[in-house]
Design an enzyme around this catalytic site. Structure first.
Site, PDB file in Angstrom:
ATOM      1  N   ASP A   1      -9.533  -4.314  -6.262  1.00  0.00           N
ATOM      2  CA  ASP A   1      -8.982  -3.612  -5.100  1.00  0.00           C
ATOM      3  C   ASP A   1      -9.673  -2.257  -4.994  1.00  0.00           C
ATOM      4  OD1 ASP A   1      -7.444  -2.049  -3.347  1.00  0.00           O
ATOM      5  OD2 ASP A   1      -5.538  -2.854  -4.028  1.00  0.00           O
TER       6      ASP A   1
ATOM      7  N   HIS B   1      -7.621  -5.089  -0.825  1.00  0.00           N
ATOM      8  CA  HIS B   1      -6.412  -4.285  -0.762  1.00  0.00           C
ATOM      9  C   HIS B   1      -5.332  -4.898   0.126  1.00  0.00           C
ATOM     10  CE1 HIS B   1      -4.065  -0.683  -1.290  1.00  0.00           C
ATOM     11  NE2 HIS B   1      -4.041  -0.425   0.011  1.00  0.00           N
TER      12      HIS B   1
ATOM     13  N   SER C   1       0.834  -1.195   0.000  1.00  0.00           N
ATOM     14  CA  SER C   1       0.000   0.000   0.000  1.00  0.00           C
ATOM     15  C   SER C   1       0.878   1.258   0.000  1.00  0.00           C
ATOM     16  CB  SER C   1      -0.967  -0.046   1.193  1.00  0.00           C
ATOM     17  OG  SER C   1      -1.937   0.956   1.099  1.00  0.00           O
TER      18      SER C   1
END
Length: 270
Positions: free
Chosen positions: A217, A246, A95
């Site tokens: 996602d 995610h 991320s």
């Protein structure tokens, strides 16, 4: 243990010659790597740490000015590697920590041999010729919900981000680490994340990059993985997995862990 190590709850496990550093994303902590770490212990020295602002770090150490941009986080990574006297490492980031690693590798390319980037995005906002997945109105609503009732926001955001129902173990785990963050710090960090625009810096990356992305996602459309591939300055490769969510390393470890291991172990062919 040094000051930086202590502040970031640094743990070193494994006994290999090569060093891997695992960098978690927003709303989690180093526990997000629990399914991956056991597979690394024989062959690698593994550095785990908590990003400043995570619920497991001391909120008194969080400097709102320092962490208003990703540079503060990137210098933390560099500081950890320097304090541990790591000469070169494989960096695995998830991320926002994908872009933290990208930035750290531009600042200190000598410290990195490879970047493995999971669910990364250089910009979350849509632009004239770029699809990041979010309009400003979406973000305004998100931040308003965060400020009005943080606990309720966590309960709603976790299943959306994971791509599962509230009963799943992964959603409960993410809810726990998300709720552990101090609300004002979570708000500040998420604002920093959503205002980034790293697109013009990508060409300065010289370290080989392995881009790993879920097919579905909420935070990162699959086209962003291809955008990274096309715009990074060094060698790169993309693998899109059939996973949903995610945080696939938490929600679909049986699929994701073998993929991450392959990208750690195999270099990009010329």
């Amino acid at each position: 243990m040094g000051v930086i190590e202590q502040a970031h709850n640094v743990k070193i496990v494994g006994s290999g010659d090569k060093t891997i550093i695992l960098a978690h994303g927003f709303g989690t902590d180093q526990s997000v790597w629990k399914h991956l770490v056991p597979h690394l212990l024989e062959d690698y020295k593994v550095v785990l740490f908590d990003t400043m602002g995570a619920g497991t770090t001391n909120p008194e150490y969080f400097d709102f000015d320092r962490y208003a941009t990703l540079e503060g986080f990137a210098y933390d990574v560099i500081g950890i590697l320097e304090e541990l006297r790591v000469c070169s490492c494989i960096y695995v980031g998830h991320s926002v920590s994908t872009m933290i690693g990208v930035l750290a590798s531009i600042l200190r390319p000598d410290l990195f041999s490879k970047l493995v980037l999971i669910a990364g995005s250089p910009r979350y906002l849509n632009d004239a010729d770029y699809f990041g997945g979010f309009e400003q109105e979406d973000l305004d609503q998100l931040f308003e919900a965060m400020q009005s009732n943080y606990k309720a926001w966590c309960s709603g955001f976790a299943p959306l981000a994971i791509g599962g129902d509230m009963e799943s173990v992964a959603v409960q785990e993410f809810s726990r680490t998300l709720f552990n963050m101090r609300p004002d710090i979570a708000y500040s960090v998420l604002q920093t994340i959503f205002k980034i625009d790293m697109r013009n810096l990508l060409r300065h990356v010289t370290i080989p990059c392995h881009i790993i992305q879920s097919m579905k996602d909420l935070a990162v459309p699959v086209v962003v993985a291809e955008y990274l591939h096309q715009n990074l300055g060094g060698k790169s490769i993309v693998e899109v997995m059939s996973t949903d969510g995610h945080l696939p390393q938490l929600s679909s470890p049986d699929v994701v862990v073998p993929v991450i291991l392959r990208h750690i172990r195999c270099d990009i062919a010329m």
